[in-house]
Design a protein around this motif. Structure first.
Motif, PDB file in Angstrom:
ATOM      1  N   GLN A 251       0.805  -1.219   0.000  1.00  0.00           N
ATOM      2  CA  GLN A 251       0.000   0.000   0.000  1.00  0.00           C
ATOM      3  C   GLN A 251       0.840   1.271   0.000  1.00  0.00           C
ATOM      4  OE1 GLN A 251      -0.497  -2.546   2.132  1.00  0.00           O
ATOM      5  NE2 GLN A 251      -2.674  -2.978   2.388  1.00  0.00           N
ATOM      6  N   GLY A 252       2.100   1.176   0.356  1.00  0.00           N
ATOM      7  CA  GLY A 252       2.931   2.363   0.398  1.00  0.00           C
ATOM      8  C   GLY A 252       4.379   2.042   0.096  1.00  0.00           C
ATOM      9  N   ALA A 253       5.127   3.058  -0.310  1.00  0.00           N
ATOM     10  CA  ALA A 253       6.545   2.866  -0.625  1.00  0.00           C
ATOM     11  C   ALA A 253       7.263   4.206  -0.550  1.00  0.00           C
ATOM     12  CB  ALA A 253       6.714   2.267  -2.013  1.00  0.00           C
ATOM     13  N   THR A 254       8.533   4.151  -0.185  1.00  0.00           N
ATOM     14  CA  THR A 254       9.393   5.330  -0.138  1.00  0.00           C
ATOM     15  C   THR A 254      10.711   5.001  -0.817  1.00  0.00           C
ATOM     16  OG1 THR A 254       8.450   6.159   1.939  1.00  0.00           O
ATOM     17  CG2 THR A 254      10.649   6.917   1.379  1.00  0.00           C
ATOM     18  N   ALA A 255      11.235   5.946  -1.566  1.00  0.00           N
ATOM     19  CA  ALA A 255      12.531   5.739  -2.213  1.00  0.00           C
ATOM     20  C   ALA A 255      13.383   6.993  -2.105  1.00  0.00           C
ATOM     21  CB  ALA A 255      12.364   5.366  -3.684  1.00  0.00           C
ATOM     22  N   VAL A 256      14.668   6.794  -1.903  1.00  0.00           N
ATOM     23  CA  VAL A 256      15.664   7.858  -2.018  1.00  0.00           C
ATOM     24  C   VAL A 256      16.253   7.754  -3.415  1.00  0.00           C
ATOM     25  CG1 VAL A 256      17.867   8.748  -1.181  1.00  0.00           C
ATOM     26  CG2 VAL A 256      16.175   7.855   0.445  1.00  0.00           C
ATOM     27  N   VAL A 257      16.216   8.855  -4.143  1.00  0.00           N
ATOM     28  CA  VAL A 257      16.582   8.845  -5.566  1.00  0.00           C
ATOM     29  C   VAL A 257      17.608   9.925  -5.838  1.00  0.00           C
ATOM     30  CG1 VAL A 257      15.703   8.987  -7.928  1.00  0.00           C
ATOM     31  CG2 VAL A 257      14.228   8.084  -6.123  1.00  0.00           C
ATOM     32  N   LEU A 258      18.603   9.596  -6.629  1.00  0.00           N
ATOM     33  CA  LEU A 258      19.545  10.579  -7.147  1.00  0.00           C
ATOM     34  C   LEU A 258      18.982  11.130  -8.436  1.00  0.00           C
ATOM     35  CD1 LEU A 258      22.282  12.074  -7.245  1.00  0.00           C
ATOM     36  CD2 LEU A 258      23.227  10.048  -8.377  1.00  0.00           C
ATOM     37  N   LEU A 259      18.701  12.430  -8.462  1.00  0.00           N
ATOM     38  CA  LEU A 259      18.134  13.083  -9.643  1.00  0.00           C
ATOM     39  C   LEU A 259      19.199  13.892 -10.372  1.00  0.00           C
ATOM     40  CD1 LEU A 259      14.827  14.491  -8.106  1.00  0.00           C
ATOM     41  CD2 LEU A 259      15.072  12.418  -9.471  1.00  0.00           C
ATOM     42  N   SER A 260      19.032  14.024 -11.647  1.00  0.00           N
ATOM     43  CA  SER A 260      19.985  14.828 -12.425  1.00  0.00           C
ATOM     44  C   SER A 260      19.476  16.269 -12.477  1.00  0.00           C
ATOM     45  CB  SER A 260      20.134  14.271 -13.837  1.00  0.00           C
ATOM     46  OG  SER A 260      18.870  14.225 -14.487  1.00  0.00           O
ATOM     47  N   GLU A 261      19.514  16.928 -11.330  1.00  0.00           N
ATOM     48  CA  GLU A 261      19.174  18.344 -11.256  1.00  0.00           C
ATOM     49  C   GLU A 261      20.163  19.005 -10.314  1.00  0.00           C
ATOM     50  OE1 GLU A 261      15.757  18.406  -7.781  1.00  0.00           O
ATOM     51  OE2 GLU A 261      15.096  18.190  -9.835  1.00  0.00           O
ATOM     52  N   PRO A 262      20.252  20.325 -10.304  1.00  0.00           N
ATOM     53  CA  PRO A 262      21.270  21.008  -9.501  1.00  0.00           C
ATOM     54  C   PRO A 262      21.174  20.647  -8.029  1.00  0.00           C
ATOM     55  CG  PRO A 262      20.269  22.534 -11.053  1.00  0.00           C
ATOM     56  CD  PRO A 262      19.463  21.267 -11.114  1.00  0.00           C
ATOM     57  N   SER A 263      22.310  20.564  -7.359  1.00  0.00           N
ATOM     58  CA  SER A 263      22.364  20.136  -5.973  1.00  0.00           C
ATOM     59  C   SER A 263      21.823  21.158  -5.004  1.00  0.00           C
ATOM     60  CB  SER A 263      23.804  19.792  -5.576  1.00  0.00           C
ATOM     61  OG  SER A 263      24.640  20.904  -5.768  1.00  0.00           O
ATOM     62  N   ALA A 264      21.405  22.319  -5.481  1.00  0.00           N
ATOM     63  CA  ALA A 264      20.771  23.290  -4.588  1.00  0.00           C
ATOM     64  C   ALA A 264      19.473  22.758  -4.020  1.00  0.00           C
ATOM     65  CB  ALA A 264      20.504  24.597  -5.326  1.00  0.00           C
ATOM     66  N   GLY A 265      18.960  21.630  -4.580  1.00  0.00           N
ATOM     67  CA  GLY A 265      17.812  20.973  -4.005  1.00  0.00           C
ATOM     68  C   GLY A 265      16.529  21.388  -4.609  1.00  0.00           C
TER      69      GLY A 265
END
Length: 265
Positions: A251-265
């Motif tokens: 029913q639920g899930a969480t993931a930590v993902v590395l995105l290709s966007e600036p590290s300023a968040g």
């Protein structure tokens, strides 16, 4: 770094199989969460102002001591909405990417801008009959670092405050006999290396075996694995999943993902 940042960084490195310093620092690390009870309903209560608001800074804790998304500070502008095969034509210009099964990713900020401009209406996004329109993959506020993403994903944003002991709770409520482990055997020896007792107990609740994770806590898939509901994020160009957890019976899930966007968040 604070004493607790050091403790958390060490613990997260153990769970990820290598120290945080060995991970790429060029991109942004983010957390995405899927909840099948609210993912579809969220679209009906969207506030265009919240969808375009900049929510910056380190992860925050809105209070509580359990593993619940209500503790996060939501970042709706950078949250993702996943549209299935049937979707309103007004979404087409906003689509960031589509997957092999034709699920499309649209960012909250783009939906908010379209709503404010009048080129998209909430009526077009609201489910009608058997049509399936965008569902929310919530992104909590984090500062873009892997440390902070892991803090949010493990509900350790305000540690040592806000830590839970799910194993003890199961014993106190009579579900488990004292001394019986409810942790997935794959992670027992790893968790034993965490020196702080309260933190170790908290993270054990995020590494339960499949049986107990169906009713409480979480099941840790491990480094690199991705639950199906979050696969559209993993499939974005330049993205990779660092770690993920499942809740209940899918029913639920969480993931930590590395995105290709600036590290300023």
């Amino acid at each position: 770094m604070s004493h607790w940042d050091d403790l958390l960084g060490h613990a997260f490195g153990l769970l990820l199989g290598r120290p945080l310093a060995e991970f790429d620092t060029a991109g942004t690390y983010a957390v995405f969460h899927y909840d099948d009870e609210t993912a579809g309903e969220a679209i009906e209560d969207l506030d265009p102002g919240e969808l375009v608001a900049d929510v910056n800074g380190r992860s925050g804790d809105l209070g509580g001591d359990w593993l619940h998304p209500d503790r996060w500070v939501p970042d709706l502008a950078r949250s993702a909405f996943v549209a299935t095969q049937v979707r309103p034509a007004a979404l087409q210009p906003l689509i960031t990417a589509t997957t092999d099964d034709d699920r499309a990713v649209v960012w909250g900020r783009d939906i908010g801008r379209a709503l404010k401009a009048g080129s998209l209406s909430l009526d077009e996004l609201t489910p009608d009959g058997y049509r399936r329109y965008p569902h929310l993959l919530l992104r909590p506020r984090t500062d873009g670092s892997l440390l902070d993403a892991m803090r949010a994903a493990t509900w350790t944003m305000s540690a040592p405050d806000g830590l839970s002991d799910i194993g003890d709770s199961l014993v106190r409520h009579g579900y488990v006999e004292p001394g019986v482990s409810v942790v997935d055997p794959r992670w027992e020896s790893t968790l034993d290396q965490i020196g702080d007792d309260a933190l170790r107990r908290h993270l054990r609740g995020l590494c339960l075996d499949a049986r107990w994770a169906r009713m409480t806590g979480a099941y840790y898939l491990g480094p690199g694995d991705c639950p199906g509901d979050l696969q559209p994020i993993a499939d974005l160009p330049g993205s990779s999943v660092i770690a993920s957890w499942e809740f209940g019976e899918g029913q639920g899930a969480t993931a930590v993902v590395l995105l290709s966007e600036p590290s300023a968040g």
